[in-house]
Design an enzyme around this catalytic site. Structure first.
Site, short mmCIF file in Angstrom:
data_model
loop_
_atom_site.label_atom_id
_atom_site.label_comp_id
_atom_site.label_asym_id
_atom_site.label_seq_id
_atom_site.Cartn_x
_atom_site.Cartn_y
_atom_site.Cartn_z
N LYS A 277 49.64 33.34 39.77
CA LYS A 277 48.85 32.13 39.53
C LYS A 277 49.22 31.52 38.18
O LYS A 277 49.67 32.23 37.29
CB LYS A 277 47.36 32.49 39.47
CG LYS A 277 46.73 32.84 40.80
CD LYS A 277 45.24 33.13 40.61
CE LYS A 277 44.58 33.53 41.91
NZ LYS A 277 44.53 32.46 42.92
N ARG A 352 42.16 38.30 52.23
CA ARG A 352 42.15 38.52 53.68
C ARG A 352 42.83 39.84 54.04
O ARG A 352 42.49 40.47 55.04
CB ARG A 352 42.81 37.32 54.38
CG ARG A 352 44.21 37.03 53.90
CD ARG A 352 44.69 35.64 54.28
NE ARG A 352 44.20 34.60 53.36
CZ ARG A 352 44.49 33.32 53.47
NH1 ARG A 352 45.25 32.89 54.47
NH2 ARG A 352 44.03 32.43 52.61
N1 BES Z 1 40.78 34.43 44.93
C1 BES Z 1 41.51 33.34 45.43
C2 BES Z 1 40.63 32.18 45.88
C3 BES Z 1 39.84 31.46 44.81
C4 BES Z 1 40.36 30.32 44.22
C5 BES Z 1 38.58 31.88 44.47
C6 BES Z 1 39.60 29.65 43.27
C7 BES Z 1 37.83 31.22 43.51
C8 BES Z 1 38.34 30.09 42.92
C9 BES Z 1 42.35 33.76 46.64
O1 BES Z 1 42.79 35.08 46.63
C10 BES Z 1 43.57 32.89 46.63
O2 BES Z 1 44.31 32.96 45.69
N2 BES Z 1 43.75 32.10 47.68
C11 BES Z 1 44.84 31.20 47.78
C12 BES Z 1 45.30 31.21 49.21
C13 BES Z 1 46.60 30.45 49.43
C14 BES Z 1 47.74 31.19 48.80
C15 BES Z 1 46.81 30.33 50.93
C16 BES Z 1 44.36 29.81 47.39
O3 BES Z 1 43.22 29.45 47.69
O4 BES Z 1 45.12 29.09 46.75
ZN ZN Z 2 44.61 35.36 45.57
#
Ligand code: BES
Ligand code: ZN
Ligand code: ZN
Length: 504
Positions: A277, A352
């Site tokens: 990230k 997931r």
């Molecule tokens: N933990 C994150 C989701 C999240 C984002 C929670 C912002 C709280 C605030 C999750 O694991 C994630 O990174 N999801 C990705 C999925 C994508 C790669 C399909 C996302 O939402 O960008």
């Molecule tokens: Zn994530």
């Protein structure tokens, strides 16, 4: 916090501070005003007449009683319009009251039961809402502050006073205290940073809580998780040096009761893994275990409330980091507990991956219902903002009951689509499924994530709740202070309470 209930008449209450609530239309609170004014030479009427107090919702005015009654000061609080008062407003008003009082030197106060003039409000639930609003509003995450504890002003004792219906009030106060303290417990777990709230720490804290309340608690380590064939969960955990844990809480086992399983995402920090990230804002990912914390807090409350159902909490706990022995690499294929293979195209879609092995493990408990709660997708936060959590299910009746519990607690749910298309789009060309749909232009990331989960559910009724937008309060207000919101605890407890009434 110490919470008491006292039977007394209004003018006999002995207190440093007594909170008295007044409606915006003075006629609606006439009995209270007249009673006090007789002893205090018309002070309240005077204030109202010169416009210093209007009874607007949350408005506060302090009256010194000069020893004319045993209470030193009266804190008038506005209830707003009688027609508009509901339990949520009562929670909010009490969040405002407690913060106002704690900023003075006072450490305790008494409050005259509010809102009973309104026939559709039940005294027991009013009392519950008063205490919930106060205890939730009083919350502060201060344990890492090195300033002296006395400087962190918190109220230590509240007494609800009324001249009638004391048993109802006692019940409501007790329920409110249990639920609010469980929510604050969840907030504490969630607010702790990742170097403290490791999977091991969360497992230990959970065990302490469970032992105290007589909930069966089993902590599985990496070896056992491997034996349980949770290849998908382990693939995430292998990217971290911090040992992973699977915590299973089992309340009321072996009693032939209907079973509800709750599953919470427990990523103690989400760096994204190899698909890392961006740095700015990444600190918020210490809260990526808010789902797990909500499940743990819910079980705490359920056990104290002695709900007559069999409730199981399952929380897979691990970091998502790009280090460890063997982090997931984009394109890797792993095998889940259910036996289905997964092509991992994006290591940041890790929530997931840990949830699905828990969804399959849930079958062991032969549940009627399985609910999972997770900070799963940024897409859900974009769609719904901070105003509602996303609800995904193909079970209309279950959706309706969850949405109702969401309305009642104001931990609102908004249903988003979960169609066969969302399942289908997650199929892989070279494995059974893939963990993302790589075509960004298709959108619907929150629904696709739910579609992915659905590939792994068992023979039970199921709903998925995405709290990516609601787990964090960025602007504290009323009874929701800054930081972790504890979302999910009040929602689940309400849903389970409603369910237990239905099945009895
Ligand atoms: N933990 C994150 C989701 C999240 C984002 C929670 C912002 C709280 C605030 C999750 O694991 C994630 O990174 N999801 C990705 C999925 C994508 C790669 C399909 C996302 O939402 O960008
Ligand atoms: Zn994530
Ligand atoms: Zn995550």
């Amino acid at each position: 916090m110490k919470v008491e209930v006292e039977k007394d008449s209004l003018l006999n209450v002995e207190a440093e501070s007594l909170v008295i609530s007044i409606f915006e239309n003075i006629e609606d609170s006439k009995h209270l005003i007249d009673e006090i004014d007789k002893k205090l030479d018309g002070t309240i009427k005077e204030r109202i007449e010169i416009g210093d107090f209007k009874g607007k919702i949350g408005e506060i005015s302090i009256i010194y009683t000069h020893n004319k009654i045993p209470t030193k000061r009266i804190l008038l609080i506005g209830l707003g319009k009688k027609e508009e008062l509901d339990y949520e407003k009562i929670r909010r008003i009490n969040g405002i009251v407690i913060k106002k009082i704690r900023n003075s030197e006072v450490k305790k106060y008494k409050i005259w039961l509010m809102g009973s003039e309104k026939p559709d409000l039940k005294v027991e639930q009013i009392a519950q809402a008063i205490i919930e609003g106060a205890i939730l509003g009083n919350y502060k995450f201060y344990r890492h502050k090195t300033e002296k504890l006395e400087e962190i002003k918190l109220i230590e004792e509240i007494t609800v006073v009324y001249n009638d219906l004391i048993d109802e009030i006692k019940n409501g106060v007790r329920t409110g205290q249990i639920i609010a303290e469980a929510t604050n417990f969840t907030k504490d777990l969630t607010n702790e940073p990742a170097n403290i709230a490791t999977p091991t720490y969360i497992a230990e804290q959970t065990k302490l809580m469970a032992d105290e309340l007589g909930i069966k608690c089993t902590i599985f380590g990496e070896k056992e998780i491997e034996e349980m064939k949770m290849g998908s969960f382990l693939s995430v955990a292998k990217g971290s040096n911090e040992p992973c844990k699977l915590v299973v809480l089992d309340y009321n086992p072996k009693q032939n009761l209907e079973t509800i399983v709750l599953i919470g995402k427990g990523i103690t920090f989400d760096t994204g893994g190899i698909s890392i990230k961006p740095a700015m804002g990444m600190w918020e990912m210490k809260q990526d275990m808010a789902g797990a914390a909500a499940v743990i807090g819910t079980l705490k409350a359920i056990a104290q409330l002695k709900i007559p159902l069999h409730i199981v909490g399952i929380t897979p706990l691990t970091e998502n980091t790009p280090g460890g022995k063997d982090p997931n690499l984009p394109g890797d294929i792993v095998k889940s507990r259910k036996g289905k293979t997964i092509e991992i195209l994006h290591t940041d879609a890790e929530g997931r991956l840990i949830l699905i092995d828990a969804l399959d493990y849930a079958n062991e408990f032969k549940p009627k219902i399985v609910l999972d709660i997770a900070t799963l997708t940024g897409a859900c936060a974009v769609a719904l903002g901070i105003y509602a959590s996303g609800l995904f299910t193909t079970d209309d009746d279950l959706a309706e009951k969850l949405i109702k519990a969401g309305e009642e607690t104001q931990e609102r749910l908004w249903r988003l689509p979960l169609w066969e298309d969302h399942e289908k789009i997650m199929e892989s060309k070279i494995a059974d499924v893939r963990n993302i749909n790589p075509s960004r232009k298709d959108g619907a990331g929150a629904s696709n994530a739910a579609g992915f989960l659905k590939h792994f559910i068992g023979d039970y009724r199921w709903a998925h709740i995405d709290i990516a937008g609601t787990d964090l309060v960025s602007k504290g207000k009323d009874y929701t202070p800054l930081g972790a919101s504890g979302v999910g605890v009040r929602l689940f407890v309400q849903f389970i309470k409603n369910w237990s009434k239905k099945s009895n």
